[in-house]
Design a protein around this motif. Structure first.
Motif, short mmCIF file in Angstrom:
data_model
loop_
_atom_site.label_atom_id
_atom_site.label_comp_id
_atom_site.label_asym_id
_atom_site.label_seq_id
_atom_site.Cartn_x
_atom_site.Cartn_y
_atom_site.Cartn_z
N LEU A 269 0.82 -1.21 0.00
CA LEU A 269 0.00 0.00 0.00
C LEU A 269 0.86 1.27 0.00
O LEU A 269 0.48 2.28 -0.56
N GLY A 270 2.05 1.20 0.61
CA GLY A 270 2.93 2.36 0.69
C GLY A 270 3.87 2.50 -0.49
O GLY A 270 4.83 3.25 -0.44
N TYR A 271 3.60 1.78 -1.58
CA TYR A 271 4.43 1.88 -2.78
C TYR A 271 4.38 3.31 -3.33
O TYR A 271 3.30 3.88 -3.49
N ARG A 272 5.54 3.87 -3.60
CA ARG A 272 5.61 5.24 -4.10
C ARG A 272 5.34 5.26 -5.59
O ARG A 272 6.22 4.98 -6.39
N LEU A 273 4.11 5.56 -5.94
CA LEU A 273 3.72 5.54 -7.35
C LEU A 273 4.65 6.41 -8.18
O LEU A 273 5.04 7.50 -7.76
N PRO A 274 5.01 5.94 -9.37
CA PRO A 274 5.90 6.73 -10.23
C PRO A 274 5.28 8.07 -10.57
O PRO A 274 4.09 8.16 -10.92
N ASP A 275 6.07 9.12 -10.49
CA ASP A 275 5.59 10.48 -10.64
C ASP A 275 5.46 10.84 -12.13
O ASP A 275 6.31 11.52 -12.71
#
Length: 433
Positions: A269-275
């Motif tokens: 859930l805490g995956y840093r979505l690619p910007d």
């Protein structure tokens, strides 16, 4: 002949406090060394801790754990023999070029006459003779960065740390300044014994460095190192340089074993979505599907075609891979069958397919959708979601990740968002069902 060691880091770790007071690990057990007569390039995606590592070496911030030495002496604060060049120029707008360059010497107590003589000499060396009386606002971006470099060089530093020093400049200006720096280095026109370059530009790293070190993400760890034995000046179009660029692209886009199995992986859930945004995702897909690529491209060639930087494109590659629309492997990118189907689809089917892949591969989007469906009102406030994300990342990162999830979810008709109330809702069509 044995090279002398300038900087050495052993087991360096660094954490910062999150909004909830918990510690977030930025760097973990980093080992690094910089030898005399060596240029090292440090590469890594956003969030890998490159700039933090540089500031630790400069003595601007302290590490939580590990040993840091400069010429075998422990680093406890700013070091006289180490100078730094920043991406943002960091010039004082009310001071002239001459005064900006003299600042470091003034801080060291150098007499005024000597300060002026040394500043004049370095301004001539860096190509700014005659501009000493100008104010920063009168200069172009390239000239401002030359002032920043001159300010660092005037102190005759043993080690020069360059934090993305060319990235704020246009391509031609950055390349010219980089080549000028390499010429000064090659012909020993500066006293600097070692240079560390933090960069997001793979071509720049290969053209400059004797070694390229790649940091992994969350937390930053040394993933791998590539040694470059090619003589300078290097021909960017030579087979040897293009092969190295391809190799490093492959290493940068390869998912590391640690990242795949820890809680920071895409399944978390805490995956840093690619910007990156939907328009860029679809733009790269369309370009990849079109001639001359026809579904498969060499990453450096694709970057050249888009005229975007590696830093801008890497998050898009990650998003395409995450959503199952493209496969990135060994410096190449290719459309998956699903990606080819997506490109050929009409707009409504594209959005539907995007939403399906989002729910399947992005836990945060699936979490929002499940909670909306469980709510009788079909509505959720964004604040609890931000608080949840802040358990895994800093406040500003949590906000960024939620903004990306909202944009992607709205495009895929997974949920809606009201910017006035800060609430997420089920799409209107779902409400009617």
């Amino acid at each position: 002949m044995t090279q002398k060691q300038l900087i050495e880091l052993k087991g360096v770790s660094k954490s910062f406090k999150a909004a909830d007071g918990s510690a977030r690990l930025i760097l973990d057990q980093v080992d690094f060394s910089l030898q005399e007569r060596e240029i090292v390039a440090l590469l890594g995606k956003s969030g890998s801790g490159k700039s933090t590592l540089l500031r630790i070496m400069a003595g601007l911030i302290s590490a939580d754990k590990g040993q840091m030495t400069y010429r075998d002496q422990a680093i406890y604060g700013p070091v006289t023999g180490i100078a730094m060049v920043f991406q943002s120029f960091a010039l004082f707008p009310w001071l002239t070029v001459q005064q900006n360059v003299e600042l470091g010497l003034e801080a060291q107590g150098v007499p005024a006459a000597e300060r002026e003589q040394r500043a004049d000499a370095v301004l001539e060396l860096i190509g700014l003779a005659g501009f000493g009386g100008a104010l920063p606002r009168e200069l172009s971006g390239g000239m401002k960065q030359r002032v920043g470099i001159a300010r660092a060089l005037v102190t005759n530093p043993d080690v020069l740390l360059m934090d993305e020093a060319f990235s704020a400049l246009d391509v031609l200006t950055g390349e010219t300044l980089r080549n000028d720096m390499l010429e000064l280095w090659q012909h020993a026109k500066i006293s600097t014994k070692g240079i560390l370059v933090v960069s997001h530009n793979i071509e720049e790293a290969v053209m400059m460095a004797d070694r390229v070190i790649i940091l992994g993400n969350d937390p930053g760890r040394v993933r791998c190192e590539v040694k470059i034995d090619l003589p300078r000046p290097r021909d960017v179009d030579s087979l040897e340089v293009r092969t190295l660029i391809d190799e490093i692209y492959g290493l940068m886009t390869m998912r590391h074993t640690h990242e795949a199995v820890t809680g920071e992986g895409a399944h978390h859930l805490g995956y840093r979505l690619p910007d990156t945004d939907v328009s860029r995702i679809e733009g790269v897909l369309d370009l990849l599907a079109d001639t001359p690529f026809n579904g498969r491209a060499d990453l450096p060639q694709l970057a050249a075609e888009t005229e975007l930087s590696d830093e801008e494109l890497f998050p898009t590659y990650e998003a395409l891979s995450l959503l199952g629309l493209a496969l990135v492997e060994k410096g190449d990118i290719s459309l998956t069958p699903l990606g080819a189907h997506y490109v050929a689809a009409d707009q409504a089917n594209k959005q539907e397919l995007f939403g399906q892949q989002l729910l399947l591969h992005v836990p945060l989007a699936a979490h929002i959708r499940r909670n909306l469906e469980a709510e009788l009102s079909g509505s959720l406030a964004e604040v609890p979601l931000l608080e949840l994300l802040e358990e895994f990342m800093k406040e500003d990162e949590a906000k960024r990740v939620l903004e990306i999830a909202i944009e992607w979810g709205r495009y895929g008709a997974v949920y809606e968002y009201d910017y006035h109330t800060g609430r997420l809702t089920l799409p209107a069509m779902d409400d009617e069902d």
